[in-house]
Design a protein around this motif. Structure first.
Motif, PDB file in Angstrom:
ATOM      1  N   GLU A 111       0.929  -1.087  -0.055  1.00  0.00           N
ATOM      2  CA  GLU A 111       0.092  -0.213   0.057  1.00  0.00           C
ATOM      3  C   GLU A 111       0.831   1.358  -0.044  1.00  0.00           C
ATOM      4  O   GLU A 111       2.027   0.981   0.012  1.00  0.00           O
ATOM      5  N   LEU A 112       0.272   2.369  -0.195  1.00  0.00           N
ATOM      6  CA  LEU A 112       1.045   3.654   0.042  1.00  0.00           C
ATOM      7  C   LEU A 112       1.941   3.721   1.326  1.00  0.00           C
ATOM      8  O   LEU A 112       3.048   4.388   1.164  1.00  0.00           O
ATOM      9  N   THR A 113       1.245   3.189   2.316  1.00  0.00           N
ATOM     10  CA  THR A 113       2.043   3.596   3.695  1.00  0.00           C
ATOM     11  C   THR A 113       3.336   2.560   3.348  1.00  0.00           C
ATOM     12  O   THR A 113       4.406   3.145   3.966  1.00  0.00           O
ATOM     13  N   GLY A 114       3.405   1.598   2.637  1.00  0.00           N
ATOM     14  CA  GLY A 114       4.675   0.850   2.721  1.00  0.00           C
ATOM     15  C   GLY A 114       5.635   1.536   1.956  1.00  0.00           C
ATOM     16  O   GLY A 114       6.896   1.341   2.474  1.00  0.00           O
ATOM     17  N   LEU A 115       5.087   2.218   0.844  1.00  0.00           N
ATOM     18  CA  LEU A 115       6.376   3.070   0.117  1.00  0.00           C
ATOM     19  C   LEU A 115       6.688   3.977   0.798  1.00  0.00           C
ATOM     20  O   LEU A 115       8.349   4.698   0.688  1.00  0.00           O
ATOM     21  N   GLN A 116       6.054   4.653   1.585  1.00  0.00           N
ATOM     22  CA  GLN A 116       6.287   5.813   2.441  1.00  0.00           C
ATOM     23  C   GLN A 116       7.413   5.390   3.570  1.00  0.00           C
ATOM     24  O   GLN A 116       8.322   6.142   3.833  1.00  0.00           O
ATOM     25  N   TRP A 117       7.372   4.314   4.236  1.00  0.00           N
ATOM     26  CA  TRP A 117       8.246   3.672   4.829  1.00  0.00           C
ATOM     27  C   TRP A 117       9.621   3.293   4.268  1.00  0.00           C
ATOM     28  O   TRP A 117      10.476   3.488   5.020  1.00  0.00           O
ATOM     29  N   ILE A 118       9.593   2.902   3.163  1.00  0.00           N
ATOM     30  CA  ILE A 118      10.692   2.529   2.358  1.00  0.00           C
ATOM     31  C   ILE A 118      11.596   3.782   2.039  1.00  0.00           C
ATOM     32  O   ILE A 118      12.976   3.792   2.414  1.00  0.00           O
ATOM     33  N   VAL A 119      11.015   5.063   2.145  1.00  0.00           N
ATOM     34  CA  VAL A 119      11.481   6.300   1.754  1.00  0.00           C
ATOM     35  C   VAL A 119      11.902   6.738   3.189  1.00  0.00           C
ATOM     36  O   VAL A 119      13.200   7.264   3.281  1.00  0.00           O
ATOM     37  N   ASP A 120      10.960   7.021   4.207  1.00  0.00           N
ATOM     38  CA  ASP A 120      11.192   7.539   5.475  1.00  0.00           C
ATOM     39  C   ASP A 120      12.308   6.918   6.134  1.00  0.00           C
ATOM     40  O   ASP A 120      12.830   7.402   7.124  1.00  0.00           O
ATOM     41  N   ALA A 121      12.403   5.652   6.160  1.00  0.00           N
ATOM     42  CA  ALA A 121      13.120   4.927   7.267  1.00  0.00           C
ATOM     43  C   ALA A 121      14.677   5.111   6.761  1.00  0.00           C
ATOM     44  O   ALA A 121      15.258   5.463   7.743  1.00  0.00           O
ATOM     45  N   TYR A 122      14.772   5.336   5.319  1.00  0.00           N
ATOM     46  CA  TYR A 122      16.182   5.801   5.228  1.00  0.00           C
ATOM     47  C   TYR A 122      16.543   7.326   5.596  1.00  0.00           C
ATOM     48  O   TYR A 122      17.372   7.761   6.404  1.00  0.00           O
ATOM     49  N   VAL A 123      15.688   8.100   5.125  1.00  0.00           N
ATOM     50  CA  VAL A 123      15.827   9.705   5.492  1.00  0.00           C
ATOM     51  C   VAL A 123      15.812   9.864   6.939  1.00  0.00           C
ATOM     52  O   VAL A 123      16.709  10.702   7.414  1.00  0.00           O
ATOM     53  N   LEU A 124      14.892   9.317   7.757  1.00  0.00           N
ATOM     54  CA  LEU A 124      14.883   9.370   9.091  1.00  0.00           C
ATOM     55  C   LEU A 124      16.149   9.282   9.722  1.00  0.00           C
ATOM     56  O   LEU A 124      16.574  10.082  10.557  1.00  0.00           O
ATOM     57  N   LEU A 125      17.048   8.116   9.641  1.00  0.00           N
ATOM     58  CA  LEU A 125      18.079   7.706  10.093  1.00  0.00           C
ATOM     59  C   LEU A 125      19.282   8.838   9.865  1.00  0.00           C
ATOM     60  O   LEU A 125      20.160   9.182  10.657  1.00  0.00           O
ATOM     61  N   VAL A 126      19.241   9.321   8.549  1.00  0.00           N
ATOM     62  CA  VAL A 126      20.074  10.309   8.002  1.00  0.00           C
ATOM     63  C   VAL A 126      19.974  11.333   8.534  1.00  0.00           C
ATOM     64  O   VAL A 126      20.905  12.307   9.133  1.00  0.00           O
ATOM     65  N   ALA A 127      18.691  11.873   8.809  1.00  0.00           N
ATOM     66  CA  ALA A 127      18.457  13.252   9.365  1.00  0.00           C
ATOM     67  C   ALA A 127      18.817  13.182  10.860  1.00  0.00           C
ATOM     68  O   ALA A 127      19.478  14.144  11.302  1.00  0.00           O
ATOM     69  N   MET A 128      18.618  12.240  11.584  1.00  0.00           N
ATOM     70  CA  MET A 128      18.799  12.311  13.043  1.00  0.00           C
ATOM     71  C   MET A 128      20.668  11.990  13.394  1.00  0.00           C
ATOM     72  O   MET A 128      20.677  12.229  14.570  1.00  0.00           O
ATOM     73  N   LEU A 129      21.236  11.104  12.448  1.00  0.00           N
ATOM     74  CA  LEU A 129      22.384  10.753  12.832  1.00  0.00           C
ATOM     75  C   LEU A 129      23.426  11.592  11.955  1.00  0.00           C
ATOM     76  O   LEU A 129      24.668  11.250  12.367  1.00  0.00           O
ATOM     77  N   LEU A 130      23.214  12.374  11.401  1.00  0.00           N
ATOM     78  CA  LEU A 130      24.097  13.275  10.424  1.00  0.00           C
ATOM     79  C   LEU A 130      25.021  14.048  11.333  1.00  0.00           C
ATOM     80  O   LEU A 130      26.099  13.975  11.173  1.00  0.00           O
ATOM     81  N   LEU A 131      24.434  14.845  12.462  1.00  0.00           N
ATOM     82  CA  LEU A 131      25.331  15.711  13.256  1.00  0.00           C
ATOM     83  C   LEU A 131      26.361  14.683  14.086  1.00  0.00           C
ATOM     84  O   LEU A 131      27.468  14.924  14.046  1.00  0.00           O
ATOM     85  N   SER A 132      25.864  13.695  14.646  1.00  0.00           N
ATOM     86  CA  SER A 132      26.719  12.549  15.575  1.00  0.00           C
ATOM     87  C   SER A 132      27.488  11.932  14.538  1.00  0.00           C
ATOM     88  O   SER A 132      28.720  11.751  15.051  1.00  0.00           O
ATOM     89  N   GLY A 133      27.248  11.762  13.215  1.00  0.00           N
ATOM     90  CA  GLY A 133      28.236  11.004  12.254  1.00  0.00           C
ATOM     91  C   GLY A 133      29.459  12.068  12.156  1.00  0.00           C
ATOM     92  O   GLY A 133      30.595  11.506  12.112  1.00  0.00           O
ATOM     93  N   GLY A 134      29.323  13.188  11.858  1.00  0.00           N
ATOM     94  CA  GLY A 134      30.402  14.217  11.807  1.00  0.00           C
ATOM     95  C   GLY A 134      31.247  14.265  12.890  1.00  0.00           C
ATOM     96  O   GLY A 134      32.613  14.340  12.933  1.00  0.00           O
TER      97      GLY A 134
END
Length: 484
Positions: free
Chosen positions: A49-72
């Motif tokens: 369903e559409l929700t599944g597609l949303q999670w495919i995108v947001d699962a990646y973007v969420l981790l990048v967004a929240m860990l980017l500063l800590s990664g640096g």
């Protein structure tokens, strides 16, 4: 060894380092757009369903967004080469996991791992580059080349995704990372030198954990609300948890000596306004591009390959226009360029909200191009404004926060605009009508933000300091020893 030989070796080593760092960032940026082209095939083959597609995108973007500063910070503290190559390895292995995923759950797990790898790889690549070019003028040129070459991944994504998916199916878009990752590991192990900053601040583990959980809970409520019911206990619980977790995050950050997100920076109006606008840029840009391929495939009946080509005007316009945005901001000021860009993007999205199944492509492509041009004019100047609002020692941190706020907006954009589409469908409207509402919503919010920046984004005079801030705007994704 003679002086000329030493100089030649130094140039060769720098060229190899530039190649490795650019290729790594290329792989990350390619993933941002190549997945969108494959979403219709994922939906068909995995019965999503559409929700599944949303999670495919947001699962990646969420981790990048929240860990980017800590990664640096992690790269500065424990070694930029080590963190970069670890990020490459994790991203590559995660790509293989995604390609072999038999179900949505496995695919989301792979995307989470990709996000972790990307959050380490991206800031470490820039930190390596900054350390290798200590002379400011040389560093600006190298970072500009890094941004330009790696940015080709954005434009290549829709085409590569369409070709690979049409020929081999959606798993191929992840397998393409395997040879790139292997080359990066081989070259990196042999030719990268280790650098670190012994004075780097300690990792903010509580802040990082609370931010991931808080934004994740918010995204869960927004994505699943339309399916489970907005008043259902799980959704109410997720929104409640998001409020509590984010409140705890603010409380923790306010008390830490070296917080991941120094709240004091938001006392500066220029910094607050620029980052608020950046959230909207991420919201409208990622939220709308999430639906581009789906519009062409499901509404206009295009093939996946053709749809990938049809979405190209937006990303190509961004790649072409982005290098000029900083120069325009240096000449005319942040407020003029950002407000004009947001107005263009908003009008382009409103125009996309009026297209239908029978709208000829000749009347669609220019709308996509206007959206791309508009957003290209905003990102570099908004980051430049954030950098100018802080002290020179905190320029890298300000740039990293700006990138993080854009990614947070992207998470929310996919979630909220997806909810708009589902709400229209639940009321009996077609998928195409739902997309029109999503584009109109994104356009209206973007135009409202143009008014906001026009009133409140401090107009910077075209001085040398502004030009310096803008030149580095899209590049320091992390805090490095050199930028501090």
């Amino acid at each position: 060894m003679t002086a000329s030989q030493a100089t030649a070796n130094s140039r060769r080593n720098r060229a190899l380092l530039l190649t490795v760092t650019c290729l790594g960032q290329f792989m990350v940026l390619l993933d941002n757009t190549i997945v969108g082209a494959a979403l219709p095939d994922m939906q068909h083959r995995l019965h999503l369903e559409l929700t599944g597609l949303q999670w495919i995108v947001d699962a990646y973007v969420l981790l990048v967004a929240m860990l980017l500063l800590s990664g640096g910070i992690f790269a500065d503290r424990f070694g930029r080469k080590r963190v970069y190559l670890t990020g490459v390895a994790v991203f590559t292995v995660a790509s293989v996991v995604c390609s072999l995923a038999p179900s949505l759950g496995w695919l989301i797990a792979g995307r989470v791992l990709q996000g972790i790898g990307g959050a380490a790889l991206s800031p470490a690549s820039l930190a390596l580059l900054a350390a290798a070019y200590p002379v400011p003028q040389e560093r600006v040129k190298a970072i500009g080349l890094w941004a330009g070459l790696s940015g080709v991944g954005l434009a290549a994504g829709p085409v590569a995704g369409g070709v690979l998916t049409d020929a081999f199916g959606w798993p191929a878009i992840f397998l393409v990372n395997l040879p790139i990752g292997a080359v990066l590991l081989l070259l990196g192990l042999r030719h990268l030198d280790e650098t670190r900053n012994p004075d780097a601040p300690a990792l903010d583990v509580p802040g990082t954990a609370l931010s991931v959980l808080g934004v994740g809970a918010l995204a869960y409520g927004l994505i699943e609300g339309g399916t489970r019911g907005w008043s259902s206990p799980p959704i109410i619980g997720s929104f409640t948890a998001a409020v509590l977790l984010l409140a705890a995050f603010v409380a923790v950050e306010a008390r830490r000596r070296a917080p991941m997100l120094p709240l004091r920076l938001f006392r500066e109006r220029l910094f607050t306004v620029s980052n608020t606008a950046m959230v909207v840029v991420g919201f409208a840009l990622m939220g709308s591009t999430f639906f581009f391929s789906q519009f062409f495939v499901y509404v206009q009946g295009s093939s996946i390959l053709r749809a990938g080509l049809q979405t190209l005007p937006a990303t190509l316009a961004m790649v072409i226009v982005s290098p000029y945005a900083g120069r325009l901001a240096a000449r005319h000021g942040f407020r003029v360029v950002v407000t004009a860009g947001l107005a263009l993007a908003g009008l382009g999205l409103l125009a996309l909200g009026t297209v239908h199944a029978d709208t000829a492509y000749g009347n669609v492509w220019w709308r996509l191009a206007v959206v791309g041009i508009g957003f290209a004019l905003t990102m570099s100047p908004l980051t430049g404004a954030a950098i100018q609002a802080v002290s020179p020692q905190e320029g890298g941190l300000a740039s990293g926060i700006s990138s993080t706020t854009r990614q947070i907006g992207a998470v929310l954009g996919v979630a909220v605009l997806g909810a708009v589409v589902r709400a229209r469908q639940s009321g009996g409207a077609s998928f195409g009508a739902g997309l029109d509402s999503a584009f109109l919503t994104a356009g209206a919010i973007t135009l409202a933000t143009a008014v906001f920046t026009g009133l409140w984004l401090t107009k910077a005079s075209p001085a040398e300091g502004v030009a310096a801030a803008v030149r580095s705007a899209d590049t320091p994704k992390t805090t490095t020893a050199d930028s501090r």
